[in-house]
Motif scaffolding. Structure first.
Motif, short mmCIF file in Angstrom:
data_model
loop_
_atom_site.label_atom_id
_atom_site.label_comp_id
_atom_site.label_asym_id
_atom_site.label_seq_id
_atom_site.Cartn_x
_atom_site.Cartn_y
_atom_site.Cartn_z
N GLN A 160 1.26 4.71 11.71
CA GLN A 160 0.21 4.11 10.63
C GLN A 160 0.93 4.27 9.24
N THR A 161 0.48 3.07 8.42
CA THR A 161 1.13 3.06 7.07
C THR A 161 0.42 4.38 6.26
N THR A 166 -4.83 0.68 3.56
CA THR A 166 -6.30 0.35 3.97
C THR A 166 -6.15 -0.12 5.47
N GLN A 167 -7.25 -0.10 6.13
CA GLN A 167 -7.31 -0.50 7.43
C GLN A 167 -7.12 -1.97 7.56
N PRO A 168 -6.46 -2.64 8.76
CA PRO A 168 -5.74 -1.80 9.65
C PRO A 168 -4.44 -1.31 8.95
N ARG A 169 -3.82 -0.18 9.56
CA ARG A 169 -2.86 0.68 8.82
C ARG A 169 -1.53 0.61 9.78
N TRP A 170 -1.49 -0.12 10.89
CA TRP A 170 -0.49 -0.12 11.87
C TRP A 170 0.16 -1.50 11.58
N LYS A 229 3.15 -2.05 6.45
CA LYS A 229 3.92 -1.50 7.37
C LYS A 229 5.22 -1.80 7.25
N GLU A 282 0.60 10.34 8.33
CA GLU A 282 -0.63 9.49 8.75
C GLU A 282 -0.50 9.92 10.46
N THR A 285 -1.98 5.57 15.33
CA THR A 285 -3.12 4.77 15.32
C THR A 285 -3.95 4.81 16.79
N ASN A 286 -5.07 4.87 17.08
CA ASN A 286 -5.67 5.02 18.16
C ASN A 286 -6.39 3.48 18.43
N ASP A 287 -6.28 2.71 17.54
CA ASP A 287 -6.97 1.10 17.70
C ASP A 287 -6.36 0.58 19.02
#
Length: 545
Positions: free
Chosen positions: A348-349, A353-357, A362, A441, A444-446
């Motif tokens: 992740q960045t 802000t979301q999304p960060r991946w 990124k 960071e 991500t788990n997204d």
């Protein structure tokens, strides 16, 4: 090939649990057949790229579950071919853990002290050695310097690597071209072959059934060597003893599919799965601050810019491996390296802000890739993973020609597990963001939920039949003659890399497996030296018999 073959011992899988069993039983005089789902790759086939069909896709099994994804080995040698070869012993407090059971998870007969001789035997066999600070590559030195700056300690980790042969290419995760990493292809497996064991790659075991003489029939399919979604001929092999060592993500599926013919499995088969409490953080370093704050210089005026140079984890922070701390608040932190691909996608960045991946931020972050550091947490999770009904074949419904599939694992991190992750995230930030060294960071788990490269405990050993699938000798409850010796037998998270403990437990299980084989009429003995002929470890464990 005849419709039904027979052997004394059939071993499913060729990782630590399978290879160790294959060597000892073959050396003791038993007829041994090893069935391995993946291909048989040699050093010259380990490629330094990410092309479809390269060793990178052929040797891995990446299974996406519901809330947890599992990355494992899929080749002769199993996880030892794709592991980072970091081999610490589990802390003493691990063997006293209660988890959420309210009682000790491990069998009463197993403690750190009782496991020491078995650890010693594996250390001798691979071998496992220490590293000096002069042998630690740049990323390990950066992590150690950052820890020292933050008032923490750091230690070079013991490893199964010949550092004199290592080129620091940092491709060891996809197999070692230089045979510097001491995988099972270099010790237990060739020793097993020398004693007459047969190893058959691209054989995927589907289920077990009983034979009329009290033995077992193992049913398998031949896997296509290019497209793992395609299964060819079916076959069976009868055996008096079956050792299941397909890995914590595959062993439950084989046993669950066998219920229709073998009868009910123990309640714990496919339950109490542990991801070893694993978590990853990515740090992007400010090279100027590294130079100014830590005083580091590679000798050419460059402070770091060396993420891609090295050999996986070389330095660990073990300050939180403290028995006086509450359970679920103990963890280790290792510097490691993930090659481009999975690691760059899931990073992740910091500060975005979301999304960060993904996205433009990124893209900017990837420009600084050489100044990254990945920190690996191994903590105490709550054994909250559960496997649903198995797929019709294999351990996953494959949606790619190689490597990728959807599996039946469901994982929802408990409050206990999440607390450990949060504590470790804060610890990593406190160490690495101090004085502006880096921005940090978590991965991500997204995309794929939580993730683990060290799956454990899906068929665990224990004293309580209600919460363990295996007895203290690794025999499957209510199914005499079936043993499980892979990571699925480990009762819970270890807070460190588990390969050495998995191997030590497999070594410890061997005398009981030999006794069971004798009782079933197999003329086999126990007492072989280490694969290279060393005997110090053998003498130590023979005193325990």
């Amino acid at each position: 090939m005849s419709a039904v073959e027979s052997t004394d011992v059939l071993i499913i899988g060729s990782g630590f649990g399978g290879a160790i069993a294959a060597y000892h039983l073959a050396a003791g005089g038993a007829r041994v057949v090893v069935l391995e789902r993946g291909p048989w790759l040699s050093a010259e086939e380990f490629e330094h790229d990410f092309k479809l069909g390269s060793s990178y896709t052929r040797a891995f099994d990446f299974v996406v579950g519901d809330g947890m994804s599992v990355l494992g080995g899929n080749c002769v040698g199993g996880g030892s071919v794709v592991y980072f070869a970091t081999m610490p012993r589990a802390p003493r407090f691990v063997f006293e853990r209660h988890g959420s059971l309210g009682r000790r998870m491990w069998p009463a007969a197993i403690s750190r002290d009782s496991l020491e001789p078995w650890y010693d035997r594996v250390v001798e066999a691979l071998p496992v050695t220490g590293q000096s600070w002069s042998q630690v590559p740049y990323a390990g030195g950066l992590w150690a310097a950052a820890c020292a700056h933050a008032g923490r300690t750091a230690n070079p980790v013991p490893s199964a690597i010949d550092v004199d042969s290592c080129t620091n290419c940092n491709w060891m995760m996809a197999g070692c071209r230089f045979d510097a990493k001491r995988s099972l292809l270099l010790n237990y497996l060739p020793a097993a072959l020398a004693h007459g064991a047969q190893i058959r790659p691209l054989h995927e075991v589907q289920r077990l059934s009983r034979t009329g003489d009290g033995g077992y029939r193992v049913h398998y399919r031949i896997v296509d060597d290019e497209d793992y979604r395609i299964l060819h001929d079916a076959g069976t092999i009868d055996a008096k003893i079956v050792v299941v060592a397909a890995g914590a993500g595959a062993t439950p599926a084989i046993l669950q599919r066998s219920e229709a013919e073998l009868g009910a499995m123990p309640h714990a088969v496919g339950r109490y799965f542990s991801g070893n409490g694993e978590r990853l953080n990515t740090a992007v370093f400010d090279e100027e601050r590294v130079r100014e704050v830590l005083g580091l210089d590679r000798g050419d005026g460059v402070a770091y810019e060396a993420y891609q140079i090295g050999r996986g984890p070389t330095v660990a922070n073990w300050d939180r491996l403290d028995a006086s701390l509450p359970e679920f608040e103990r963890f280790s932190l290792e510097q490691l390296y993930f090659p481009p691909g999975l690691g760059t996608i899931l990073a992740q960045t910091p500060g975005a802000t979301q999304p960060r991946w993904f996205g433009t931020r990124k893209k900017d972050m990837l420009r600084d890739w050489r100044s990254w550091l990945t920190i690996f947490t191994m903590s105490e999770d709550d054994n909250e993973g559960v496997f649903g009904p198995p797929p019709e074949t294999g351990n996953a419904r494959r949606f790619s020609q190689q490597m990728l599939g959807h599996g039946p694992l469901r994982y929802r991190p408990s409050v206990n597990t999440q607390r450990g992750w949060d504590l470790s995230d804060r610890e990593v930030k406190d160490i690495l963001e101090r004085d502006g060294l880096a921005r940090v960071e978590p991965w991500t788990n997204d995309l794929i939920g939580a993730y683990t490269v060290h799956p454990l405990a899906s068929c665990r050993i224990g004293d309580d039949p209600r919460t363990s699938a295996l007895d203290g000798n690794h025999e499957l409850r209510d199914h005499p003659g079936i043993f499980v010796t892979d990571g699925s037998a480990v009762p819970g998270a270890l807070t460190v890399n588990p390969a050495l403990t998995i191997a030590a437990l497999a070594e410890r299980a061997m005398p009981a497996i030999v006794r069971a084989a004798r009782q079933r009429g197999v003329p086999v003995s126990y007492g072989a030296p280490a694969p290279d002929g060393s005997t110090a470890g053998r003498r130590a464990v023979l005193r325990l018999r």
